[in-house]
Scaffold this motif. Structure first.
Motif, PDB file in Angstrom:
ATOM      1  N   GLN A 122       0.502  -0.944   0.250  1.00  0.00           N
ATOM      2  CA  GLN A 122       0.053   0.235   0.145  1.00  0.00           C
ATOM      3  C   GLN A 122       0.480   1.037  -0.157  1.00  0.00           C
ATOM      4  O   GLN A 122       2.005   1.225   0.513  1.00  0.00           O
ATOM      5  N   TYR A 123       0.065   2.106  -1.335  1.00  0.00           N
ATOM      6  CA  TYR A 123       1.127   3.248  -0.709  1.00  0.00           C
ATOM      7  C   TYR A 123       0.243   4.471  -1.994  1.00  0.00           C
ATOM      8  O   TYR A 123      -0.821   4.487  -1.985  1.00  0.00           O
ATOM      9  N   THR A 124       1.152   5.426  -1.788  1.00  0.00           N
ATOM     10  CA  THR A 124       0.341   6.504  -2.530  1.00  0.00           C
ATOM     11  C   THR A 124       1.500   7.122  -3.370  1.00  0.00           C
ATOM     12  O   THR A 124       2.802   7.509  -2.826  1.00  0.00           O
ATOM     13  N   LEU A 125       1.088   7.188  -4.491  1.00  0.00           N
ATOM     14  CA  LEU A 125       1.764   7.601  -5.453  1.00  0.00           C
ATOM     15  C   LEU A 125       1.725   9.040  -6.430  1.00  0.00           C
ATOM     16  O   LEU A 125       0.458   8.963  -6.625  1.00  0.00           O
ATOM     17  N   ARG A 126       2.526   9.793  -6.436  1.00  0.00           N
ATOM     18  CA  ARG A 126       2.608  10.652  -7.586  1.00  0.00           C
ATOM     19  C   ARG A 126       2.075  10.686  -8.953  1.00  0.00           C
ATOM     20  O   ARG A 126       3.113  10.994  -9.492  1.00  0.00           O
ATOM     21  N   LEU A 127       1.065  10.866 -10.082  1.00  0.00           N
ATOM     22  CA  LEU A 127       1.243  10.924 -11.051  1.00  0.00           C
ATOM     23  C   LEU A 127       0.673  11.562 -12.213  1.00  0.00           C
ATOM     24  O   LEU A 127       0.059  12.422 -11.356  1.00  0.00           O
ATOM     25  N   PRO A 128       1.550  12.206 -13.123  1.00  0.00           N
ATOM     26  CA  PRO A 128       1.813  13.000 -13.845  1.00  0.00           C
ATOM     27  C   PRO A 128       0.450  12.945 -14.721  1.00  0.00           C
ATOM     28  O   PRO A 128       0.177  11.920 -15.426  1.00  0.00           O
ATOM     29  N   VAL A 129      -0.292  13.282 -15.292  1.00  0.00           N
ATOM     30  CA  VAL A 129      -1.812  13.689 -15.897  1.00  0.00           C
ATOM     31  C   VAL A 129      -1.638  15.176 -16.138  1.00  0.00           C
ATOM     32  O   VAL A 129      -2.534  15.938 -15.675  1.00  0.00           O
ATOM     33  N   ARG A 137      -3.624   7.272  -3.973  1.00  0.00           N
ATOM     34  CA  ARG A 137      -3.696   5.514  -3.289  1.00  0.00           C
ATOM     35  C   ARG A 137      -3.276   4.675  -3.973  1.00  0.00           C
ATOM     36  O   ARG A 137      -4.788   4.274  -5.263  1.00  0.00           O
ATOM     37  N   PHE A 138      -2.200   3.303  -4.004  1.00  0.00           N
ATOM     38  CA  PHE A 138      -2.493   2.672  -4.601  1.00  0.00           C
ATOM     39  C   PHE A 138      -2.656   0.821  -3.600  1.00  0.00           C
ATOM     40  O   PHE A 138      -1.852   1.279  -2.434  1.00  0.00           O
ATOM     41  N   ASP A 139      -3.497  -0.032  -3.631  1.00  0.00           N
ATOM     42  CA  ASP A 139      -3.801  -1.171  -2.803  1.00  0.00           C
ATOM     43  C   ASP A 139      -3.340  -2.292  -3.696  1.00  0.00           C
ATOM     44  O   ASP A 139      -3.653  -2.460  -4.695  1.00  0.00           O
ATOM     45  N   ASP A 140      -2.264  -2.730  -3.909  1.00  0.00           N
ATOM     46  CA  ASP A 140      -1.164  -3.537  -4.295  1.00  0.00           C
ATOM     47  C   ASP A 140      -1.199  -4.725  -4.153  1.00  0.00           C
ATOM     48  O   ASP A 140      -0.407  -5.329  -3.122  1.00  0.00           O
ATOM     49  N   TRP A 141      -1.358  -6.072  -4.755  1.00  0.00           N
ATOM     50  CA  TRP A 141      -1.417  -6.937  -5.006  1.00  0.00           C
ATOM     51  C   TRP A 141      -0.601  -7.578  -5.577  1.00  0.00           C
ATOM     52  O   TRP A 141      -0.393  -7.722  -7.084  1.00  0.00           O
ATOM     53  N   MET A 142       0.541  -9.053  -5.565  1.00  0.00           N
ATOM     54  CA  MET A 142       1.639  -8.838  -6.307  1.00  0.00           C
ATOM     55  C   MET A 142       1.026 -11.055  -6.538  1.00  0.00           C
ATOM     56  O   MET A 142       1.584 -10.984  -4.904  1.00  0.00           O
ATOM     57  N   PHE A 143       1.500 -11.726  -6.996  1.00  0.00           N
ATOM     58  CA  PHE A 143       0.500 -13.060  -6.831  1.00  0.00           C
ATOM     59  C   PHE A 143       1.880 -14.214  -7.789  1.00  0.00           C
ATOM     60  O   PHE A 143       2.583 -13.848  -8.611  1.00  0.00           O
ATOM     61  N   ASP A 146       5.035 -18.784 -10.811  1.00  0.00           N
ATOM     62  CA  ASP A 146       5.801 -19.895 -10.325  1.00  0.00           C
ATOM     63  C   ASP A 146       7.107 -19.181 -10.177  1.00  0.00           C
ATOM     64  O   ASP A 146       7.455 -17.690 -10.676  1.00  0.00           O
ATOM     65  N   ASP A 147       8.684 -20.453 -10.812  1.00  0.00           N
ATOM     66  CA  ASP A 147      10.054 -19.686 -10.172  1.00  0.00           C
ATOM     67  C   ASP A 147      10.100 -18.007 -11.561  1.00  0.00           C
ATOM     68  O   ASP A 147      10.672 -17.602 -10.531  1.00  0.00           O
ATOM     69  N   CYS A 148       9.427 -17.665 -12.360  1.00  0.00           N
ATOM     70  CA  CYS A 148       9.780 -16.991 -12.997  1.00  0.00           C
ATOM     71  C   CYS A 148       8.128 -16.627 -13.333  1.00  0.00           C
ATOM     72  O   CYS A 148       8.773 -15.220 -14.586  1.00  0.00           O
ATOM     73  N   THR A 149       7.614 -17.180 -13.359  1.00  0.00           N
ATOM     74  CA  THR A 149       6.207 -15.905 -13.502  1.00  0.00           C
ATOM     75  C   THR A 149       5.919 -14.751 -12.131  1.00  0.00           C
ATOM     76  O   THR A 149       5.483 -15.555 -11.446  1.00  0.00           O
ATOM     77  N   MET A 150       5.509 -14.081 -12.197  1.00  0.00           N
ATOM     78  CA  MET A 150       4.293 -12.683 -11.385  1.00  0.00           C
ATOM     79  C   MET A 150       3.058 -12.370 -11.539  1.00  0.00           C
ATOM     80  O   MET A 150       3.371 -11.783 -13.038  1.00  0.00           O
ATOM     81  N   ILE A 151       2.492 -12.446 -10.708  1.00  0.00           N
ATOM     82  CA  ILE A 151       0.928 -11.297 -11.411  1.00  0.00           C
ATOM     83  C   ILE A 151       0.888 -10.524 -10.598  1.00  0.00           C
ATOM     84  O   ILE A 151       1.174 -10.785  -9.360  1.00  0.00           O
ATOM     85  N   ASN A 152       0.444  -8.941 -11.279  1.00  0.00           N
ATOM     86  CA  ASN A 152       0.218  -7.973 -10.101  1.00  0.00           C
ATOM     87  C   ASN A 152      -1.168  -7.552 -10.697  1.00  0.00           C
ATOM     88  O   ASN A 152      -1.245  -7.349 -12.257  1.00  0.00           O
ATOM     89  N   ARG A 153      -1.593  -7.045  -9.019  1.00  0.00           N
ATOM     90  CA  ARG A 153      -3.513  -6.295  -9.441  1.00  0.00           C
ATOM     91  C   ARG A 153      -3.268  -5.559  -8.317  1.00  0.00           C
ATOM     92  O   ARG A 153      -2.687  -5.297  -7.095  1.00  0.00           O
ATOM     93  N   ALA A 154      -3.224  -3.898  -9.163  1.00  0.00           N
ATOM     94  CA  ALA A 154      -3.081  -2.974  -8.119  1.00  0.00           C
ATOM     95  C   ALA A 154      -4.886  -2.172  -8.587  1.00  0.00           C
ATOM     96  O   ALA A 154      -5.577  -1.637  -9.441  1.00  0.00           O
ATOM     97  N   SER A 155      -5.113  -2.096  -7.212  1.00  0.00           N
ATOM     98  CA  SER A 155      -6.306  -0.470  -7.274  1.00  0.00           C
ATOM     99  C   SER A 155      -5.565   0.512  -7.094  1.00  0.00           C
ATOM    100  O   SER A 155      -5.184   0.774  -6.033  1.00  0.00           O
ATOM    101  N   MET A 156      -6.540   1.503  -7.400  1.00  0.00           N
ATOM    102  CA  MET A 156      -5.710   2.550  -7.130  1.00  0.00           C
ATOM    103  C   MET A 156      -7.251   3.642  -7.492  1.00  0.00           C
ATOM    104  O   MET A 156      -7.814   3.856  -8.064  1.00  0.00           O
TER     105      MET A 156
END
Length: 177
Positions: A122-129, A137-143, A146-156
């Protein structure tokens, strides 16, 4: 009327509760951040608005190094519109197991908890737009899959309202055939 209000309030509070990362503690393979990100990792991702519309796609090349207990992730982003961006994370693990992260465009400190194959950040990221900067605010999950592959999903979101989601797939170059 009081019963209706109480029911709505309970439903709202239940909707705010998310999963606990500890529910993944027995899942394998176990995620070891320094081991996974050591070397070069590619990631492909997209940003979706709350409506589901994909508004930006990107490729990230991540160079990971670990020195004296600090994991540095040098991220080079290339977006589908031809623009680019760089973010350098410096991550450390505290004695209580909590991961602490800093980057130039992160407000304060990112905090993450790791259990089994999952990391919850969880963190706050300054985004340029469009020439302005917004704190999101990001709520970020990484799973780890396997040893080579990871999936990430973040709610902003902002002010507790979800504005979109970021989805990424990571692949370690050391695993390439």
């Amino acid at each position: 009327m009081k019963t209706l209000f109480t029911g709505l309030l309970l439903a709202l509070l239940a909707g705010c509760a998310g999963p606990d990362v500890q529910q993944y503690k027995a899942l394998q393979p176990a995620l070891d951040l320094p081991a996974y990100f050591n070397g070069t990792t590619d990631a492909w991702g997209m940003f979706q608005r709350r409506s589901g519309d994909v508004v930006k796609r990107f490729h990230v090349v991540i160079t990971g190094t670990s020195v004296d207990g600090t994991l540095t992730l040098d991220e080079q982003f290339r977006y589908d519109d031809g623009s680019s961006q760089r973010r350098v994370w410096r991550l450390t693990r505290a004695a209580d197991g909590v991961w602490h992260g800093r980057a130039d465009d992160v407000e304060g400190e990112a905090l993450g908890e790791l259990a089994g194959n999952a990391l919850h950040w969880q963190y706050t990221l300054r985004l340029p737009v469009d020439g302005r900067s917004y704190d999101m605010r990001f709520d970020d999950w990484m799973f780890l899959i396997d040893d080579c592959t990871m999936i990430n999903r973040a709610s902003m979101g902002k002010f507790g309202v979800e504005l979109g989601q970021v989805t990424l797939m990571f692949r370690r170059r050391a695993c390439a055939p």
